[in-house]
Scaffold this motif. Structure first.
Motif, PDB file in Angstrom:
ATOM      1  N   GLU A   1      74.060  55.264  46.995  1.00 35.26           N
ATOM      2  CA  GLU A   1      72.789  54.560  46.847  1.00 35.26           C
ATOM      3  C   GLU A   1      72.979  53.057  46.950  1.00 35.26           C
ATOM      4  N   LEU A   2      74.061  52.558  46.328  1.00 37.30           N
ATOM      5  CA  LEU A   2      74.339  51.128  46.383  1.00 37.30           C
ATOM      6  C   LEU A   2      74.648  50.690  47.807  1.00 37.30           C
ATOM      7  N   ALA A   3      75.410  51.535  48.514  1.00 31.96           N
ATOM      8  CA  ALA A   3      75.741  51.212  49.906  1.00 31.96           C
ATOM      9  C   ALA A   3      74.467  51.164  50.756  1.00 31.96           C
ATOM     10  N   GLN A   4      73.550  52.110  50.483  1.00 37.97           N
ATOM     11  CA  GLN A   4      72.291  52.118  51.231  1.00 37.97           C
ATOM     12  C   GLN A   4      71.471  50.880  50.919  1.00 37.97           C
ATOM     13  N   GLN A   5      71.464  50.485  49.624  1.00 37.22           N
ATOM     14  CA  GLN A   5      70.721  49.280  49.235  1.00 37.22           C
ATOM     15  C   GLN A   5      71.294  48.043  49.934  1.00 37.22           C
ATOM     16  N   ARG A   6      72.610  47.985  49.991  1.00 31.29           N
ATOM     17  CA  ARG A   6      73.244  46.845  50.657  1.00 31.29           C
ATOM     18  C   ARG A   6      72.907  46.829  52.148  1.00 31.29           C
ATOM     19  N   GLU A   7      72.912  48.033  52.719  1.00 29.92           N
ATOM     20  CA  GLU A   7      72.579  48.119  54.138  1.00 29.92           C
ATOM     21  C   GLU A   7      71.126  47.681  54.372  1.00 29.92           C
ATOM     22  N   ASP A   8      70.220  48.181  53.485  1.00 29.79           N
ATOM     23  CA  ASP A   8      68.801  47.779  53.603  1.00 29.79           C
ATOM     24  C   ASP A   8      68.642  46.288  53.373  1.00 29.79           C
ATOM     25  N   PHE A   9      69.405  45.727  52.421  1.00 31.61           N
ATOM     26  CA  PHE A   9      69.329  44.294  52.139  1.00 31.61           C
ATOM     27  C   PHE A   9      69.725  43.487  53.374  1.00 31.61           C
TER      28      PHE A   9
ATOM     29  N   ARG B   1      69.747  44.476  56.432  1.00 34.32           N
ATOM     30  CA  ARG B   1      68.772  44.657  57.511  1.00 34.32           C
ATOM     31  C   ARG B   1      67.543  43.778  57.290  1.00 34.32           C
ATOM     32  N   LEU B   2      67.031  43.763  56.040  1.00 33.38           N
ATOM     33  CA  LEU B   2      65.836  42.963  55.736  1.00 33.38           C
ATOM     34  C   LEU B   2      66.109  41.472  55.926  1.00 33.38           C
ATOM     35  N   ILE B   3      67.285  41.037  55.492  1.00 33.36           N
ATOM     36  CA  ILE B   3      67.649  39.625  55.667  1.00 33.36           C
ATOM     37  C   ILE B   3      67.718  39.290  57.157  1.00 33.36           C
ATOM     38  N   SER B   4      68.317  40.233  57.905  1.00 37.29           N
ATOM     39  CA  SER B   4      68.435  39.999  59.352  1.00 37.29           C
ATOM     40  C   SER B   4      67.057  39.956  60.006  1.00 37.29           C
ATOM     41  N   GLU B   5      66.192  40.916  59.628  1.00 35.11           N
ATOM     42  CA  GLU B   5      64.845  40.942  60.195  1.00 35.11           C
ATOM     43  C   GLU B   5      64.057  39.700  59.788  1.00 35.11           C
ATOM     44  N   GLY B   6      64.231  39.277  58.519  1.00 35.15           N
ATOM     45  CA  GLY B   6      63.550  38.064  58.063  1.00 35.15           C
ATOM     46  C   GLY B   6      64.006  36.853  58.829  1.00 35.15           C
ATOM     47  N   GLY B   7      65.299  36.817  59.104  1.00 30.99           N
ATOM     48  CA  GLY B   7      65.823  35.689  59.879  1.00 30.99           C
ATOM     49  C   GLY B   7      65.252  35.649  61.291  1.00 30.99           C
TER      50      GLY B   7
ATOM     51  N   GLU C   1      55.595  36.830  57.667  1.00 25.29           N
ATOM     52  CA  GLU C   1      56.287  38.121  57.803  1.00 25.29           C
ATOM     53  C   GLU C   1      57.749  37.993  57.363  1.00 25.29           C
ATOM     54  N   ALA C   2      58.357  36.858  57.693  1.00 33.94           N
ATOM     55  CA  ALA C   2      59.741  36.631  57.275  1.00 33.94           C
ATOM     56  C   ALA C   2      59.835  36.591  55.764  1.00 33.94           C
ATOM     57  N   GLU C   3      58.869  35.909  55.134  1.00 35.20           N
ATOM     58  CA  GLU C   3      58.863  35.817  53.675  1.00 35.20           C
ATOM     59  C   GLU C   3      58.726  37.209  53.046  1.00 35.20           C
ATOM     60  N   ASP C   4      57.912  38.038  53.649  1.00 40.40           N
ATOM     61  CA  ASP C   4      57.740  39.390  53.131  1.00 40.40           C
ATOM     62  C   ASP C   4      59.055  40.172  53.191  1.00 40.40           C
ATOM     63  N   LYS C   5      59.791  39.996  54.298  1.00 39.99           N
ATOM     64  CA  LYS C   5      61.089  40.669  54.435  1.00 39.99           C
ATOM     65  C   LYS C   5      62.063  40.187  53.362  1.00 39.99           C
ATOM     66  N   PHE C   6      62.055  38.867  53.163  1.00 39.68           N
ATOM     67  CA  PHE C   6      62.977  38.318  52.167  1.00 39.68           C
ATOM     68  C   PHE C   6      62.645  38.817  50.762  1.00 39.68           C
ATOM     69  N   LYS C   7      61.343  38.915  50.470  1.00 38.10           N
ATOM     70  CA  LYS C   7      60.932  39.420  49.154  1.00 38.10           C
ATOM     71  C   LYS C   7      61.367  40.869  48.981  1.00 38.10           C
ATOM     72  N   GLN C   8      61.203  41.659  50.059  1.00 37.47           N
ATOM     73  CA  GLN C   8      61.640  43.043  49.980  1.00 37.47           C
ATOM     74  C   GLN C   8      63.163  43.130  49.712  1.00 37.47           C
TER      75      GLN C   8
ATOM     76  N   GLN D   1      63.867  42.371  46.106  1.00 32.75           N
ATOM     77  CA  GLN D   1      63.477  43.484  45.222  1.00 32.75           C
ATOM     78  C   GLN D   1      64.571  44.571  45.142  1.00 32.75           C
ATOM     79  N   LEU D   2      65.443  44.586  46.131  1.00 37.07           N
ATOM     80  CA  LEU D   2      66.527  45.589  46.096  1.00 37.07           C
ATOM     81  C   LEU D   2      67.545  45.279  45.004  1.00 37.07           C
ATOM     82  N   ASN D   3      67.576  44.038  44.576  1.00 35.76           N
ATOM     83  CA  ASN D   3      68.434  43.622  43.446  1.00 35.76           C
ATOM     84  C   ASN D   3      69.896  43.982  43.707  1.00 35.76           C
ATOM     85  N   VAL D   4      70.359  43.682  44.919  1.00 35.42           N
ATOM     86  CA  VAL D   4      71.744  43.978  45.295  1.00 35.42           C
ATOM     87  C   VAL D   4      72.667  42.887  44.740  1.00 35.42           C
TER      88      VAL D   4
END
Length: 340
Positions: free
Chosen positions: A301-309, A311-317, A327-334, A337-340
């Motif tokens: 689960e932690l590995a998945q969260q890190r992967e999602d984190f 991805r979201l950072i990359s998409e936000g960038g 939209e970038a801000e929304d990605k960063f907020k998401q 929220q993963l709290n990685v």
């Protein structure tokens, strides 16, 4: 606005680099920890072997001191399987073989003398039964030379001297003794059949004291001693097995408390093999496997969260680079929220 966007992009890039550096350091720390654990485990295993080796040598020396040479040799052979290259063990084993051979030779010589002694006693008793008292006394004298520790030949010689004048009384006493002897043997047999070996031995000792020239009680006492020794050995082995089993369970529990689940599983598995009929080790194996599954699940689960984190950072960038700031801000907020 362009300057603000560039500044935001720079800040994002800076955060990304910081995060990458943090993840790299974490990976290095984890690798160092694993290496240290492996080194510690290897040292612990070597120490355990040395401890076991030293214990076997000590046990062998104690057994040899008590003249249990065969058992001492077995301990030394176990020690050679731990450290086959220990040259001093070869000399110890050679000494043990010599001691075993010496004891065997002494036993054979003693048995030969005892056999000759018994034969002489039997022949003398035969002559005595034929009332050839002088010839019987001569054989008792020879038996006394063969076994000076036995008082029986002297006793019998004195007895025969008395028999010359008291034949009738002695014959009557002999019949009474035979009857008592037979009764003791019967009582001893009942005790043996009831597995009351200590009582049977006491009765047989009474029988030997009653008619020392009879071999049956001595042979049966010897057989009982072998049974008692076997029972004692079995009890000792059972106690050692239980102690080892408890030690393995305690080690496993310690590893569980230290979150070393793989080591704990190994200890419980070893305990389960040691006493497969016992459920405790098997239950603990099930428990530790459940804990390992939970840890694996959390790590996944932690590995998945890190992967999602990531991805979201990359998409936000990418969105930020395309000036899609909301939209970038929304990605960063998401991502946050993963709290990685």
């Amino acid at each position: 606005e362009l300057a603000a966007a560039q500044k935001a992009e720079q800040e994002a890039e800076k955060k990304r680099l910081i995060e990458e550096e943090k993840q790299r350091k974490q990976a290095e720390a984890e690798a160092a920890r694993l290496e240290q654990e492996q080194r510690a485990k290897a040292e612990e295993e070597e120490k355990a072997k040395e401890t076991q080796y030293a214990a076997l040598i000590t046990e062998a020396d104690k057994l040899a001191q008590d003249e249990f040479f065969t058992e001492a040799k077995a301990k030394l052979e176990q020690a050679t399987r731990i450290f086959p290259d220990k040259n001093d063990l070869n000399e110890k084993l050679a000494d043990m073989d010599r001691s075993i051979a010496k004891v065997k030779m002494e036993q054979e010589e003693r048995k030969k003398r005892i056999d000759q002694f018994d034969e002489m006693m039997a022949q003398a008793e035969e002559l005595e039964s034929k009332q050839k008292f002088e010839a019987a006394i001569n054989l008792y004298e020879t038996a006394a030379d063969l076994n000076p520790d036995s008082e029986m030949p002297i006793f019998k010689m004195n007895e025969l001297t008395k028999k010359i004048n008291e034949l009738v009384r002695i014959e009557q006493e002999k019949r009474e003794k035979q009857e008592q002897f037979a009764a003791l043997l019967a009582d001893a047999k009942k005790a043996e059949e009831a597995k009351d070996y200590d009582n049977a031995k006491k009765i047989l000792i009474q029988a030997t004291e009653l008619l020392p020239e009879e071999n049956e009680p001595t042979e049966r006492i010897k057989a009982i001693d072998e049974i008692l020794e076997q029972l004692a050995t079995e009890r000792k082995e059972e106690a050692e097995l239980n102690a080892k089993y408890a030690e393995l369970l305690a080690s496993g529990d310690h590893f569980v408390a230290s979150q070393k689940l793989t080591e704990a599983q190994a200890k419980y598995q070893e305990a389960s093999v040691l006493k497969p009929e016992e459920k405790t080790a098997q239950d603990k194996l099930v428990q530790v496997k459940g804990l390992m599954a939970e840890v694996a699940k959390k790590e996944a689960e932690l590995a998945q969260q890190r992967e999602d984190f990531a991805r979201l950072i990359s998409e936000g960038g990418e969105l930020q680079s395309s000036s899609k700031f909301e939209e970038a801000e929304d990605k960063f907020k998401q991502a946050l929220q993963l709290n990685v």
